[in-house]
Write an enzyme that holds these catalytic residues in place. Structure first.
Site, PDB file in Angstrom:
ATOM      1  N   HIS A 150      -0.704   1.220 -12.929  1.00  0.00           N
ATOM      2  CA  HIS A 150      -1.919   1.363 -12.112  1.00  0.00           C
ATOM      3  C   HIS A 150      -1.754   0.613 -10.779  1.00  0.00           C
ATOM      4  O   HIS A 150      -2.104   1.116  -9.721  1.00  0.00           O
ATOM      5  CB  HIS A 150      -3.130   0.734 -12.825  1.00  0.00           C
TER       6      HIS A 150
ATOM      7  N   ARG B 251       1.906  11.066 -14.286  1.00  0.00           N
ATOM      8  CA  ARG B 251       3.166  10.706 -14.954  1.00  0.00           C
ATOM      9  C   ARG B 251       3.845  11.995 -15.403  1.00  0.00           C
ATOM     10  O   ARG B 251       4.233  12.807 -14.599  1.00  0.00           O
ATOM     11  CB  ARG B 251       2.893   9.765 -16.137  1.00  0.00           C
TER      12      ARG B 251
ATOM     13  N   SER C 141      -1.848   2.259 -20.692  1.00  0.00           N
ATOM     14  CA  SER C 141      -2.608   1.172 -21.323  1.00  0.00           C
ATOM     15  C   SER C 141      -2.425   1.224 -22.841  1.00  0.00           C
ATOM     16  O   SER C 141      -2.316   0.181 -23.499  1.00  0.00           O
ATOM     17  CB  SER C 141      -4.096   1.294 -20.978  1.00  0.00           C
TER      18      SER C 141
ATOM     19  N   LYS D 207     -11.895   7.514 -24.592  1.00  0.00           N
ATOM     20  CA  LYS D 207     -11.602   6.876 -25.880  1.00  0.00           C
ATOM     21  C   LYS D 207     -12.361   5.561 -25.968  1.00  0.00           C
ATOM     22  O   LYS D 207     -12.665   4.942 -24.952  1.00  0.00           O
ATOM     23  CB  LYS D 207     -10.097   6.596 -25.990  1.00  0.00           C
TER      24      LYS D 207
HETATM   25  P1  ADP Z   1      -8.232   7.675 -17.567  1.00  0.00           P
HETATM   26  O1  ADP Z   1      -8.792   7.449 -18.938  1.00  0.00           O
HETATM   27  O2  ADP Z   1      -9.269   8.046 -16.539  1.00  0.00           O
HETATM   28  O3  ADP Z   1      -7.021   8.578 -17.503  1.00  0.00           O
HETATM   29  P2  ADP Z   1      -6.395   5.456 -17.132  1.00  0.00           P
HETATM   30  O4  ADP Z   1      -6.706   4.014 -16.900  1.00  0.00           O
HETATM   31  O5  ADP Z   1      -5.618   5.798 -18.353  1.00  0.00           O
HETATM   32  O6  ADP Z   1      -7.787   6.206 -17.077  1.00  0.00           O
HETATM   33  O7  ADP Z   1      -5.614   6.021 -15.870  1.00  0.00           O
HETATM   34  C1  ADP Z   1      -6.204   6.027 -14.590  1.00  0.00           C
HETATM   35  C2  ADP Z   1      -5.296   6.799 -13.658  1.00  0.00           C
HETATM   36  O8  ADP Z   1      -4.079   6.074 -13.487  1.00  0.00           O
HETATM   37  C3  ADP Z   1      -4.896   8.188 -14.178  1.00  0.00           C
HETATM   38  O9  ADP Z   1      -4.831   9.082 -13.082  1.00  0.00           O
HETATM   39  C4  ADP Z   1      -3.532   7.957 -14.759  1.00  0.00           C
HETATM   40  O10 ADP Z   1      -2.747   9.139 -14.732  1.00  0.00           O
HETATM   41  C5  ADP Z   1      -2.986   6.901 -13.804  1.00  0.00           C
HETATM   42  N1  ADP Z   1      -1.923   6.107 -14.416  1.00  0.00           N
HETATM   43  C6  ADP Z   1      -1.967   5.385 -15.551  1.00  0.00           C
HETATM   44  N2  ADP Z   1      -0.780   4.798 -15.808  1.00  0.00           N
HETATM   45  C7  ADP Z   1       0.050   5.175 -14.796  1.00  0.00           C
HETATM   46  C8  ADP Z   1       1.435   4.942 -14.497  1.00  0.00           C
HETATM   47  N3  ADP Z   1       2.216   4.237 -15.309  1.00  0.00           N
HETATM   48  N4  ADP Z   1       1.936   5.491 -13.358  1.00  0.00           N
HETATM   49  C9  ADP Z   1       1.146   6.247 -12.556  1.00  0.00           C
HETATM   50  N5  ADP Z   1      -0.143   6.526 -12.796  1.00  0.00           N
HETATM   51  C10 ADP Z   1      -0.687   6.004 -13.901  1.00  0.00           C
END
Ligand code: ADP
Length: 162
Positions: free
Chosen positions: A17, A92, A130, A41
Site C-alpha cells: 500500500h 497486483r 494484508s 471481509k
Molecule cells: P480493498 O478491500 O478495498 O481491496 P485493500 O486494503 O486490500 O482494500 O487494498 C486497497 C488497494 O490497495 C487495492 O486497490 C489493492 O489492489 C491495493 N493493494 C493492496 N496490496 C497491494 C500491493 N502489494 N501492491 C499494489 N497494490 C496493492
C-alpha cells in the site's frame, strides 16, 4: 488542483500500500488515504485502529502530507464530498482485475467526473496483501519485510503473540 483519494480496507496497511502511496504522490499534488469503515471481509482491526496504523506507518516512513480519513457508504459520495477527481487503486495479479474493473465502471456510471487510476504493484510486493501478512504473523512468522514496525507490533498484540 489534481486531488486524489486512495481508498481501501488497510487491514492493516502494508509496504505494498505504502509503495502505491509514494508513487501516487508523484502524480497528484493532493492525496488522501480513505479507510473504509465496513470492508467486504470482517476486519481484524477496528476502523480507528486501521486509520491510526496508516498514520503511524506514514510518519515512520517519512511520508508527509497524506491525511488519513475514514468513510462509510459509497466511495463515490466520499470522493465528491472531498472534491477529488481521481480514485487511486493498486493492481497486483489478474485476480485483482475483475473486481477493480467492475468497481471502476460502476463508479464511472455513478459519477463520470471521478476517474479511477490504477498503479501497477512493485514487483517485490506483487504477492503482498494484508491477508498474507495476517497469516504469516498468526503462525509466528517474521513480517518485517512486509509491514512497518508499528504494524508488526500491533499484529502481535492483536493476535496475542509473545
Ligand atoms: P480493498 O478491500 O478495498 O481491496 P485493500 O486494503 O486490500 O482494500 O487494498 C486497497 C488497494 O490497495 C487495492 O486497490 C489493492 O489492489 C491495493 N493493494 C493492496 N496490496 C497491494 C500491493 N502489494 N501492491 C499494489 N497494490 C496493492
Amino acid at each position: 488542483m489534481r486531488k486524489a483519494l486512495y481508498p481501501g480496507s488497510f487491514d492493516p496497511i502494508t509496504y505494498g500500500h505504502l509503495d502505491v502511496v509514494q508513487r501516487a504522490q508523484k502524480l497528484f499534488p493532493s492525496l488522501t488515504i480513505a479507510v473504509v469503515e465496513n470492508p467486504r471481509k470482517e476486519p481484524l482491526f477496528s476502523t480507528a485502529e486501521r486509520k491510526a496504523l496508516a498514520e503511524r506507518s506514514l510518519s515512520e516512513m517519512g511520508i508527509n502530507d497524506v491525511p488519513v480519513i475514514t468513510y462509510s457508504g459509497l466511495l463515490i459520495e466520499c470522493a465528491k464530498r472531498l472534491g477529488v477527481t481521481a480514485v487511486v487503486r493498486g493492481l497486483r495479479a489478474m485476480s485483482d482485475f475483475d473486481y477493480e474493473f467492475q468497481m471502476a465502471l460502476t463508479n464511472r456510471d455513478l459519477d463520470s467526473g471521478v476517474e479511477s487510476v490504477f498503479l501497477m504493484t512493485a514487483g517485490k510486493y506483487s504477492f503482498l496483501s494484508s491477508s498474507i501478512v495476517k497469516e504469516v504473523k498468526q503462525y509466528g512468522g517474521d513480517a518485517r519485510k512486509f509491514v512497518p514496525r508499528c504494524v508488526e507490533q500491533a499484529l502481535e498484540e492483536k493476535l496475542g503473540l509473545p
